[in-house]
Design a protein around this motif. Structure first.
Motif, PDB file in Angstrom:
ATOM      1  N   GLU A 173      -1.267   4.097  -1.624  1.00 13.36           N
ATOM      2  CA  GLU A 173      -2.615   3.989  -1.056  1.00 13.36           C
ATOM      3  C   GLU A 173      -2.661   4.475   0.385  1.00 13.36           C
ATOM      4  O   GLU A 173      -3.685   4.918   0.863  1.00 13.36           O
ATOM      5  N   ARG A 174      -1.506   4.372   1.085  1.00 11.91           N
ATOM      6  CA  ARG A 174      -1.464   4.874   2.454  1.00 11.91           C
ATOM      7  C   ARG A 174      -0.279   5.796   2.701  1.00 11.91           C
ATOM      8  O   ARG A 174      -0.183   6.426   3.740  1.00 11.91           O
ATOM      9  N   GLY A 175       0.638   5.875   1.752  1.00  6.65           N
ATOM     10  CA  GLY A 175       1.817   6.710   1.936  1.00  6.65           C
ATOM     11  C   GLY A 175       1.452   8.187   1.959  1.00  6.65           C
ATOM     12  O   GLY A 175       0.840   8.685   1.027  1.00  6.65           O
ATOM     13  N   ILE A 176       1.855   8.893   3.000  1.00  2.00           N
ATOM     14  CA  ILE A 176       1.494  10.305   3.111  1.00  2.00           C
ATOM     15  C   ILE A 176       2.226  11.157   2.086  1.00  2.00           C
ATOM     16  O   ILE A 176       1.836  12.278   1.821  1.00  2.00           O
ATOM     17  N   ARG A 177       3.297  10.613   1.495  1.00  2.00           N
ATOM     18  CA  ARG A 177       4.037  11.365   0.489  1.00  2.00           C
ATOM     19  C   ARG A 177       3.696  10.910  -0.925  1.00  2.00           C
ATOM     20  O   ARG A 177       4.383  11.234  -1.873  1.00  2.00           O
ATOM     21  N   GLY A 178       2.640  10.141  -1.055  1.00  2.00           N
ATOM     22  CA  GLY A 178       2.255   9.621  -2.359  1.00  2.00           C
ATOM     23  C   GLY A 178       2.981   8.320  -2.664  1.00  2.00           C
ATOM     24  O   GLY A 178       3.726   7.787  -1.859  1.00  2.00           O
ATOM     25  N   ALA A 179       2.758   7.812  -3.867  1.00  2.00           N
ATOM     26  CA  ALA A 179       3.336   6.530  -4.254  1.00  2.00           C
ATOM     27  C   ALA A 179       4.855   6.597  -4.299  1.00  2.00           C
ATOM     28  O   ALA A 179       5.445   7.575  -4.764  1.00  2.00           O
ATOM     29  N   LYS A 196       0.825  -1.209   0.000  1.00  2.00           N
ATOM     30  CA  LYS A 196       0.000   0.000   0.000  1.00  2.00           C
ATOM     31  C   LYS A 196       0.859   1.259   0.000  1.00  2.00           C
ATOM     32  O   LYS A 196       0.520   2.251  -0.647  1.00  2.00           O
ATOM     33  N   VAL A 197       1.972   1.240   0.738  1.00  2.00           N
ATOM     34  CA  VAL A 197       2.872   2.395   0.753  1.00  2.00           C
ATOM     35  C   VAL A 197       3.516   2.571  -0.623  1.00  2.00           C
ATOM     36  O   VAL A 197       3.621   3.691  -1.137  1.00  2.00           O
ATOM     37  N   TYR A 198       3.938   1.464  -1.225  1.00  2.00           N
ATOM     38  CA  TYR A 198       4.598   1.515  -2.527  1.00  2.00           C
ATOM     39  C   TYR A 198       3.673   2.094  -3.594  1.00  2.00           C
ATOM     40  O   TYR A 198       4.098   2.894  -4.442  1.00  2.00           O
ATOM     41  N   LYS A 199       2.400   1.721  -3.534  1.00  2.00           N
ATOM     42  CA  LYS A 199       1.426   2.198  -4.519  1.00  2.00           C
ATOM     43  C   LYS A 199       0.828   3.553  -4.152  1.00  2.00           C
ATOM     44  O   LYS A 199       0.083   4.132  -4.935  1.00  2.00           O
TER      45      LYS A 199
END
Length: 222
Positions: free
Chosen positions: A194-200, A189-192
């Motif tokens: 979906e949850r990363g606050i800095r985007g994919a 999810k972080v890589y895509k």
């Protein structure tokens, strides 16, 4: 699994920049890929900890980097683990019942209705009900066999031996250790984005790879 590699076009580009020392192109590509993979592992861990309330320990041990070689210009990040126990996230377990916060949205009660009829699906047995009060998936608990005498009651979470559990029925046993999202799912999810606050992170790491290639080229030609 996250994989970074370079193809024939990339090799030709590097060789065009290494006029007179083209034979060093495979080494340049290998070093750039391995440096990018190490940075990617660090960024993935940081992104997960910024997006989830998971405790910091153990991320690097769950992410293994397989380095690129001159014969195989591809670096791979392997992420392996089962779903993490709820206790690895922000929790509170008073006598009134356990609560958990998986994604920083606030503590939510860990409760599950008991009793009720169950629908069978072939030989699979009881249909599973997921805990819907959390903002992240929890492993479902089996509804108890038997009649509806426990309808309307709920199981509260409690802590034993460092683990947060719930009873599956109104009886003392059996109990179930509560689990939530796994490290591989968090990384995905972080890589895509979906949850990363800095985007994919995917395009960011693509840019990082290009920058690493340029850095390695300069080391050779300057």
């Amino acid at each position: 699994m996250i994989q970074y590699g370079m193809d024939g076009k990339d090799l030709l580009y590097v060789m065009s920049r290494l006029k007179g020392v083209e034979e060093k192109a495979p080494r340049v590509i290998k070093n750039a890929l391995n440096h990018t993979a190490k940075k990617a592992r660090k960024e993935l861990a940081a992104g997960a900890q910024a997006s989830y309330t998971v405790k910091s320990g153990g991320f690097n041990s769950r992410m293994k980097v397989k380095n690129a070689t001159m014969r195989n210009p591809a670096a791979v990040i392997w992420v392996k683990d089962r779903t993490l126990t709820i206790g690895r996230f922000h929790t509170s377990v008073p006598k009134s019942g356990g609560k958990a916060d998986i994604v920083g949205a606030g503590l939510k009660p860990l409760t599950l209705p008991l009793g009720g009829s169950r629908k069978k699906k072939g030989k699979a047995g009881a249909k599973k009900r997921s805990l819907k009060m959390l903002k992240a998936p929890l492993r479902s608990l089996k509804k108890p066999a038997g009649s509806n005498k426990e309808e309307g009651k709920s199981a509260k979470a409690f802590k034993r031996k460092g683990l947060i559990m719930q009873r599956e029925t109104g009886e003392r046993y059996p109990v179930k250790v509560l689990r939530s999202v796994s490290v591989p799912k968090m990384m995905e999810k972080v890589y895509k984005g979906e949850r990363g606050i800095r985007g994919a992170l995917e395009p960011v790491l693509g840019k990082t790879l290009y920058e690493e290639v340029e850095t390695e080229i300069k080391k050779v030609i300057e």
